[in-house]
Design a protein around this motif. Sequence first.
Motif, PDB file in Angstrom:
ATOM      1  N   THR A 163       0.852  -1.177   0.000  1.00  0.00           N
ATOM      2  CA  THR A 163       0.000   0.000   0.000  1.00  0.00           C
ATOM      3  C   THR A 163       0.894   1.235   0.000  1.00  0.00           C
ATOM      4  O   THR A 163       1.791   1.356   0.822  1.00  0.00           O
TER       5      THR A 163
ATOM      6  N   VAL B  71       1.031   5.333   0.271  1.00  0.00           N
ATOM      7  CA  VAL B  71       0.324   6.534   0.690  1.00  0.00           C
ATOM      8  C   VAL B  71       1.038   7.726   0.073  1.00  0.00           C
ATOM      9  O   VAL B  71       2.252   7.850   0.171  1.00  0.00           O
ATOM     10  N   SER B  72       0.280   8.567  -0.581  1.00  0.00           N
ATOM     11  CA  SER B  72       0.885   9.756  -1.181  1.00  0.00           C
ATOM     12  C   SER B  72       0.127  10.996  -0.722  1.00  0.00           C
ATOM     13  O   SER B  72      -1.062  10.935  -0.415  1.00  0.00           O
ATOM     14  N   LYS B  73       0.836  12.114  -0.693  1.00  0.00           N
ATOM     15  CA  LYS B  73       0.212  13.376  -0.323  1.00  0.00           C
ATOM     16  C   LYS B  73      -0.316  14.054  -1.578  1.00  0.00           C
ATOM     17  O   LYS B  73       0.320  14.035  -2.617  1.00  0.00           O
TER      18      LYS B  73
END
Length: 85
Positions: free
Chosen positions: A8, A10-12
């Motif tokens: 997984t 997660v990106s901003k």
Amino acid sequence: MKFYTEKTVVSKQLADVRCNACGREVGRNACGYMQDYVSLSKEWGYHSPFDGEAHSIDLCVDCYQSWINAFEIPPERLNEEYACA
């Protein structure tokens, strides 16, 4: 044989920009792109009033224009051919 694992990521994603001077939301245009604003960051060196601090500010176009109008020496225009008359 290849073996895979699930990962997984997660990106901003930029959700909002608020002007540090007036507090207003910069907002998005009709196409959903962020309106124009200026973003400045500075890492302060030794013997400055902000010794070792890092600052980041964002200014909307109106506040940027007010700010540069107060300059004794105005900013240099780097692309005069695109400037509006």
